[in-house]
Design a protein around this motif. Structure first.
Motif, PDB file in Angstrom:
ATOM      1  N   ILE A  22       5.706  73.954  46.630  1.00 17.00           N
ATOM      2  CA  ILE A  22       5.740  73.137  47.687  1.00 17.00           C
ATOM      3  C   ILE A  22       7.021  72.271  47.595  1.00 17.00           C
ATOM      4  O   ILE A  22       7.565  72.093  46.612  1.00 17.00           O
ATOM      5  CB  ILE A  22       4.660  71.948  47.447  1.00 17.00           C
ATOM      6  CG1 ILE A  22       3.254  72.681  47.416  1.00 17.00           C
ATOM      7  CG2 ILE A  22       4.628  71.115  48.603  1.00 17.00           C
ATOM      8  CD1 ILE A  22       1.946  71.673  47.076  1.00 17.00           C
ATOM      9  N   PRO A  23       7.729  72.531  48.812  1.00 16.02           N
ATOM     10  CA  PRO A  23       9.040  71.872  48.694  1.00 16.02           C
ATOM     11  C   PRO A  23       9.186  70.288  48.113  1.00 16.02           C
ATOM     12  O   PRO A  23       8.195  69.647  48.567  1.00 16.02           O
ATOM     13  CB  PRO A  23       9.597  71.952  50.008  1.00 16.02           C
ATOM     14  CG  PRO A  23       8.459  72.809  51.013  1.00 16.02           C
ATOM     15  CD  PRO A  23       7.339  72.826  50.104  1.00 16.02           C
ATOM     16  N   ARG A  24      10.182  70.042  47.454  1.00 15.99           N
ATOM     17  CA  ARG A  24      10.297  68.621  47.021  1.00 15.99           C
ATOM     18  C   ARG A  24      10.273  67.648  48.048  1.00 15.99           C
ATOM     19  O   ARG A  24       9.933  66.699  47.821  1.00 15.99           O
ATOM     20  CB  ARG A  24      11.574  68.467  46.066  1.00 15.99           C
ATOM     21  CG  ARG A  24      11.243  69.153  44.828  1.00 15.99           C
ATOM     22  CD  ARG A  24      12.511  69.354  43.913  1.00 15.99           C
ATOM     23  NE  ARG A  24      12.120  70.263  42.930  1.00 15.99           N
ATOM     24  CZ  ARG A  24      12.244  70.102  41.515  1.00 15.99           C
ATOM     25  NH1 ARG A  24      12.917  69.207  41.266  1.00 15.99           N
ATOM     26  NH2 ARG A  24      11.872  71.068  40.840  1.00 15.99           N
ATOM     27  N   THR A  25      10.844  67.721  49.277  1.00  9.36           N
ATOM     28  CA  THR A  25      11.040  66.879  50.247  1.00  9.36           C
ATOM     29  C   THR A  25       9.605  66.635  50.527  1.00  9.36           C
ATOM     30  O   THR A  25       9.311  65.282  50.902  1.00  9.36           O
ATOM     31  CB  THR A  25      11.742  67.488  51.321  1.00  9.36           C
ATOM     32  OG1 THR A  25      11.352  68.536  51.909  1.00  9.36           O
ATOM     33  CG2 THR A  25      13.283  67.532  51.189  1.00  9.36           C
ATOM     34  N   ARG A  26       8.638  67.488  50.887  1.00  7.36           N
ATOM     35  CA  ARG A  26       7.196  67.474  51.124  1.00  7.36           C
ATOM     36  C   ARG A  26       6.581  66.466  50.022  1.00  7.36           C
ATOM     37  O   ARG A  26       5.753  65.650  50.189  1.00  7.36           O
ATOM     38  CB  ARG A  26       6.498  68.609  51.275  1.00  7.36           C
ATOM     39  CG  ARG A  26       5.066  68.603  51.688  1.00  7.36           C
ATOM     40  CD  ARG A  26       4.664  69.878  52.190  1.00  7.36           C
ATOM     41  NE  ARG A  26       3.065  69.853  52.268  1.00  7.36           N
ATOM     42  CZ  ARG A  26       2.463  69.324  53.294  1.00  7.36           C
ATOM     43  NH1 ARG A  26       3.067  68.673  54.112  1.00  7.36           N
ATOM     44  NH2 ARG A  26       1.155  69.310  53.353  1.00  7.36           N
ATOM     45  N   LEU A  27       6.927  66.837  48.647  1.00  6.24           N
ATOM     46  CA  LEU A  27       6.125  66.292  47.485  1.00  6.24           C
ATOM     47  C   LEU A  27       6.445  64.705  47.420  1.00  6.24           C
ATOM     48  O   LEU A  27       5.808  63.854  47.279  1.00  6.24           O
ATOM     49  CB  LEU A  27       6.488  66.751  46.282  1.00  6.24           C
ATOM     50  CG  LEU A  27       5.635  68.188  45.877  1.00  6.24           C
ATOM     51  CD1 LEU A  27       6.282  68.951  44.840  1.00  6.24           C
ATOM     52  CD2 LEU A  27       4.241  67.989  45.767  1.00  6.24           C
ATOM     53  N   ASP A  28       7.885  64.484  47.908  1.00  4.22           N
ATOM     54  CA  ASP A  28       8.458  63.099  47.850  1.00  4.22           C
ATOM     55  C   ASP A  28       7.787  62.320  48.887  1.00  4.22           C
ATOM     56  O   ASP A  28       7.270  61.049  48.913  1.00  4.22           O
ATOM     57  CB  ASP A  28       9.998  62.958  48.063  1.00  4.22           C
ATOM     58  CG  ASP A  28      10.770  63.465  46.768  1.00  4.22           C
ATOM     59  OD1 ASP A  28      10.009  63.812  45.761  1.00  4.22           O
ATOM     60  OD2 ASP A  28      11.954  63.920  47.041  1.00  4.22           O
ATOM     61  N   ALA A  29       7.365  62.978  50.096  1.00  7.03           N
ATOM     62  CA  ALA A  29       6.747  62.035  51.148  1.00  7.03           C
ATOM     63  C   ALA A  29       5.258  62.010  50.908  1.00  7.03           C
ATOM     64  O   ALA A  29       4.781  61.194  51.355  1.00  7.03           O
ATOM     65  CB  ALA A  29       7.260  62.886  52.632  1.00  7.03           C
TER      66      ALA A  29
END
Ligand SMILES: [Zn+2]
Length: 118
Positions: free
Chosen positions: A94-101
């Motif tokens: 899962i892309p980190r940008t998605r995990l951050d959000a």
């Protein structure tokens, strides 16, 4: 220990998730307080029908909050067992940008879109 993330990142996601859960608990407290007071207030004005509507909307919020709390707990468990950041459906990262959000997400963007459309 997670293979995808180093100890520093694991701690960062852990604190993100704990903050989310804290926020959620505060929301639930607020809604439960509203549930205690609102229906009576509305009934006093002789408007039982909209009192019921308010009631069920709040119950719906509580149900969704409970689901979210469960998702957050599961994400915390995945941080511990090292599967955090892996899509539950395709196994991809899962892309980190998605995990951050959305740190409690279980799926990558493509799988989440696919499961929403079914
Ligand atoms: Zn996926």
């Amino acid at each position: 220990m997670s293979k995808r993330f180093d100890a520093h990142e694991v701690r960062r996601y852990e604190s993100l998730l704990l903050a989310l859960r804290h926020e959620l608990a505060r929301d639930v407290d607020q809604v439960e307080r509203d549930l205690e007071h609102d229906p009576r207030d509305v009934l006093d004005r002789g408007d039982a029908a909209s009192g019921e509507a308010t009631h069920s909307r709040e119950r719906e919020i509580l149900r969704r909050d409970a689901e979210r709390a469960l998702a957050i707990d599961e994400a915390l468990a995945r941080l511990t067992d090292g599967t955090f950041g892996a899509c539950a459906t395709c196994g991809g990262d899962i892309p980190r940008t998605r995990l951050d959000a959305l740190p409690d997400t279980r799926e990558c963007v493509a799988c989440a879109a696919a499961s929403e459309s079914t």
